[in-house]
Design an enzyme around this catalytic site. Sequence first.
Site, PDB file in Angstrom:
ATOM      1  N   PRO A 106       0.825  -1.218   0.000  1.00  0.00           N
ATOM      2  CA  PRO A 106       0.000   0.000   0.000  1.00  0.00           C
ATOM      3  C   PRO A 106       0.856   1.264   0.000  1.00  0.00           C
ATOM      4  O   PRO A 106       1.822   1.375   0.760  1.00  0.00           O
ATOM      5  CB  PRO A 106      -0.815  -0.141   1.282  1.00  0.00           C
ATOM      6  CG  PRO A 106      -0.926  -1.610   1.494  1.00  0.00           C
ATOM      7  CD  PRO A 106       0.393  -2.176   1.029  1.00  0.00           C
ATOM      8  N   CYS A 107       0.479   2.200  -0.877  1.00  0.00           N
ATOM      9  CA  CYS A 107       1.318   3.384  -1.086  1.00  0.00           C
ATOM     10  C   CYS A 107       0.934   4.562  -0.201  1.00  0.00           C
ATOM     11  O   CYS A 107       1.667   5.543  -0.118  1.00  0.00           O
ATOM     12  CB  CYS A 107       1.246   3.814  -2.552  1.00  0.00           C
ATOM     13  SG  CYS A 107      -0.404   4.354  -3.074  1.00  0.00           S
ATOM     14  N   GLN A 108      -0.239   4.497   0.462  1.00  0.00           N
ATOM     15  CA  GLN A 108      -0.730   5.664   1.203  1.00  0.00           C
ATOM     16  C   GLN A 108       0.255   6.208   2.229  1.00  0.00           C
ATOM     17  O   GLN A 108       0.336   7.431   2.406  1.00  0.00           O
ATOM     18  CB  GLN A 108      -2.070   5.345   1.876  1.00  0.00           C
ATOM     19  CG  GLN A 108      -3.210   5.111   0.912  1.00  0.00           C
ATOM     20  CD  GLN A 108      -3.344   3.646   0.530  1.00  0.00           C
ATOM     21  OE1 GLN A 108      -2.390   2.884   0.681  1.00  0.00           O
ATOM     22  NE2 GLN A 108      -4.496   3.248   0.039  1.00  0.00           N
ATOM     23  N   PHE A 110       3.222   6.724   1.957  1.00  0.00           N
ATOM     24  CA  PHE A 110       4.309   7.461   1.320  1.00  0.00           C
ATOM     25  C   PHE A 110       3.843   8.351   0.174  1.00  0.00           C
ATOM     26  O   PHE A 110       4.641   9.073  -0.401  1.00  0.00           O
ATOM     27  CB  PHE A 110       5.352   6.468   0.774  1.00  0.00           C
ATOM     28  CG  PHE A 110       5.775   5.449   1.790  1.00  0.00           C
ATOM     29  CD1 PHE A 110       6.713   5.776   2.759  1.00  0.00           C
ATOM     30  CD2 PHE A 110       5.224   4.177   1.802  1.00  0.00           C
ATOM     31  CE1 PHE A 110       7.099   4.845   3.710  1.00  0.00           C
ATOM     32  CE2 PHE A 110       5.598   3.243   2.746  1.00  0.00           C
ATOM     33  CZ  PHE A 110       6.534   3.579   3.710  1.00  0.00           C
TER      34      PHE A 110
END
Length: 391
Positions: A106-108, A110
Amino acid sequence: MAVCQHFHTTESLSDSLNASALPERNDQKLTCVELFAGCGGLAAGLQLAGFEHSCMVESNPVACETLRRNFRQSRSGSHPLVLEQDVRTIQWGDSGEVALLAGGPPCQPFSFGGLAEGKRDSRDMWPEAVRAVRELRPRAFLFENVRGLLRPSFAEYLDGIVNRLAYAGGQRGHKAPLYNVAVVLVDAADYGVSQRRHRVFIGGVRADCGTLRPFPAPTHSFRRLVWEKWVSGTYWHRHAISSPESHTPTRIEQSILRKLRDTGLEPQEGAWGTCRDAFAGLGEPMHGSNPLRHELRRGARQYPGHAGSPVDSPAKALKAGAHGVPGGENVLVDSDHSVRYFTVREAARLQGLPDSFIPSGSWSEAMRQLGNAVPVQLAEVAGRWIRSCID
């Protein structure tokens, strides 16, 4: 845009993906396990690169439905197992030999659109990626994330991730890294995707299985697109637009055009793809439902700092968060300056998925899945890169 690479080294779609729309894959298959699989953009590209998925792990039920719907059976007859499960609950000890471990944590934690709390964010799944490498000991791994991971404020955390991946799976007390690791920043448009999408790949190859090579050089450029628009005119001919005089170069295009005319040298690489390129043959969106999910959705508007994507340029990065679904992005700006939302089919095309690929769920759920996906063309390039390192 040049490929940015950092190395940490030792010494050294299934039948449901339209075969006519995808390049031929290699014959020799290598087993792949994928974490955080989403709707399958990374998986589709890795399959084209010759990897055979034995398992896809995804916790979102709608995304799992999309995976089951579109990855029913591979060409070799195997059936990918879709685990609708939190990756933190999985023990990898009995998974057998794995050539590639892949996924997009999950990218949230960063991303520029998230809270950017890094390891303090409960959605940070890099520890699980490291654990999977440690327990599976794959021949190689390939993880994808947003370029926000390269922010200076996350430098120490990124160094920690790379170091833990390098030593994951080694014997206790073993001093040499088990994996050669590279961190690569790329723009998807430079590899034939009709979308400006900056992404980070963290790839690793087990030291006893191969040598980590540089990431492939870009194959497409903005310079070539400017040439085809304003020097040769082939862009307009390709789309049967007979009067490009009604279109004018942007300020950036004018700057590049001056340099091209000064040198007189024709760029030899491919041209960046545009929205018009990606949507060729689709026609206007339809009212009501249709099998391709090319349905008109009203209410689009732009916001300060969140403009849409001009039809004759690559799309801005598809968004899965508040600004994209249903905010001021994921919006097409036509040549007459009218705006509308991308249809689900258009978003799928921008991610390189064939028209036989149908995401499950509502418009917002489908757009969220597609906004989180890895473009198929870029995933194939990354997959071929890793495969070349371990062959």
